[in-house]
Design an enzyme around this catalytic site. Structure first.
Site, PDB file in Angstrom:
ATOM      1  N   GLY A 177       0.832  -1.186   0.000  1.00  0.00           N
ATOM      2  CA  GLY A 177       0.000   0.000   0.000  1.00  0.00           C
ATOM      3  C   GLY A 177       0.869   1.238   0.000  1.00  0.00           C
ATOM      4  CE1 TYR A 178       3.423   2.629  -3.979  1.00  0.00           C
ATOM      5  CE2 TYR A 178       1.476   1.256  -4.096  1.00  0.00           C
ATOM      6  CZ  TYR A 178       2.775   1.508  -4.448  1.00  0.00           C
ATOM      7  OH  TYR A 178       3.439   0.636  -5.256  1.00  0.00           O
ATOM      8  CG  LEU A 179       2.327   4.921   4.330  1.00  0.00           C
ATOM      9  CD1 LEU A 179       3.584   4.788   5.161  1.00  0.00           C
ATOM     10  CD2 LEU A 179       1.096   4.937   5.216  1.00  0.00           C
ATOM     11  CD  GLU A 234      -2.431   8.927  -0.297  1.00  0.00           C
ATOM     12  OE1 GLU A 234      -2.821  10.087  -0.164  1.00  0.00           O
ATOM     13  OE2 GLU A 234      -1.557   8.576  -1.096  1.00  0.00           O
TER      14      GLU A 234
END
Length: 152
Positions: free
Chosen positions: A27-29, A79
Site C-alpha cells: 500500500g501507499y502512504l 491511501e
C-alpha cells in the site's frame, strides 16, 4: 543515493509461469509523483520504500526492512486499496525478471520488470515479453492502487 533503473513490460502468453511465486501485499502512504512511500509485506518480511520521481527508467529509491507488525499497522493507513500480486522470479539469458501477476481489481494484468545497472544496458528479451510500459504511469503500482486495471 540509491538509484533504481528498471524497465517494465506487459507479458503475453503464459510461458513465463514457473513455480508458485510469492504473494505480495502493498500500500501507499504517499502517491505524490515526486515521492512515493510504499509499505510492502511478502511472507514474514516487510519493507518501507521511498521512491523519487521517475526520469525515464531511473529514480531514487531507498528501501528499509521493518518489523512485520509495524508494516501490518502501516497498511491500514495507506491511501486507496492495497495492491496484491503473485511475484515470480523468471531467469532468462543470465538475468532475472520479476513477473507480477496482479490479483483483485487488477486481475488480468501481468507485468515483467528488469532491473539494470545502467539505462543503456543491453538485455535479451524473453519470447513472452510484450509492449514496453516503463513510462506509462497507469502501470505504476501506486496508480494501480487508485485506478485499478479493471476500470480502464
Amino acid at each position: 543515493m540509491a538509484i533504481e533503473i528498471e524497465r517494465k513490460f506487459l507479458v503475453i502468453g503464459d510461458a513465463w509461469k514457473q513455480g508458485a511465486g510469492e504473494f505480495i501485499s502493498q500500500g501507499y502512504l504517499s502517491r505524490d509523483p515526486c515521492r512515493t512511500v510504499r509499505v510492502r509485506v511478502k511472507g514474514a518480511e516487510a519493507w518501507l520504500t521511498i521512491k523519487g520521481q521517475s526520469v525515464g527508467a531511473s529514480r531514487a529509491e531507498f528501501e528499509y526492512a521493518i518489523p512485520l507488525a509495524d508494516a501490518e499497522q502501516l497498511l491500514t493507513l495507506c491511501e486507496g486499496p492495497l495492491v496484491e500480486k503473485i511475484r515470480r522470479i523468471v531467469p532468462h539469458a543470465g538475468m532475472d525478471w520479476e513477473v507480477d501477476e496482479f490479483l483483485g481489481d487488477n486481475a488480468g494484468l501481468v507485468v515483467a520488470e528488469i532491473e539494470l545497472e545502467s539505462a543503456e544496458q543491453h538485455f535479451e528479451p524473453p519470447p513472452w515479453l510484450g509492449q514496453e510500459v516503463t513510462e506509462d504511469v497507469r502501470y505504476f503500482n501506486s496508480q494501480l492502487a487508485m485506478w485499478p486495471f479493471v476500470t480502464w
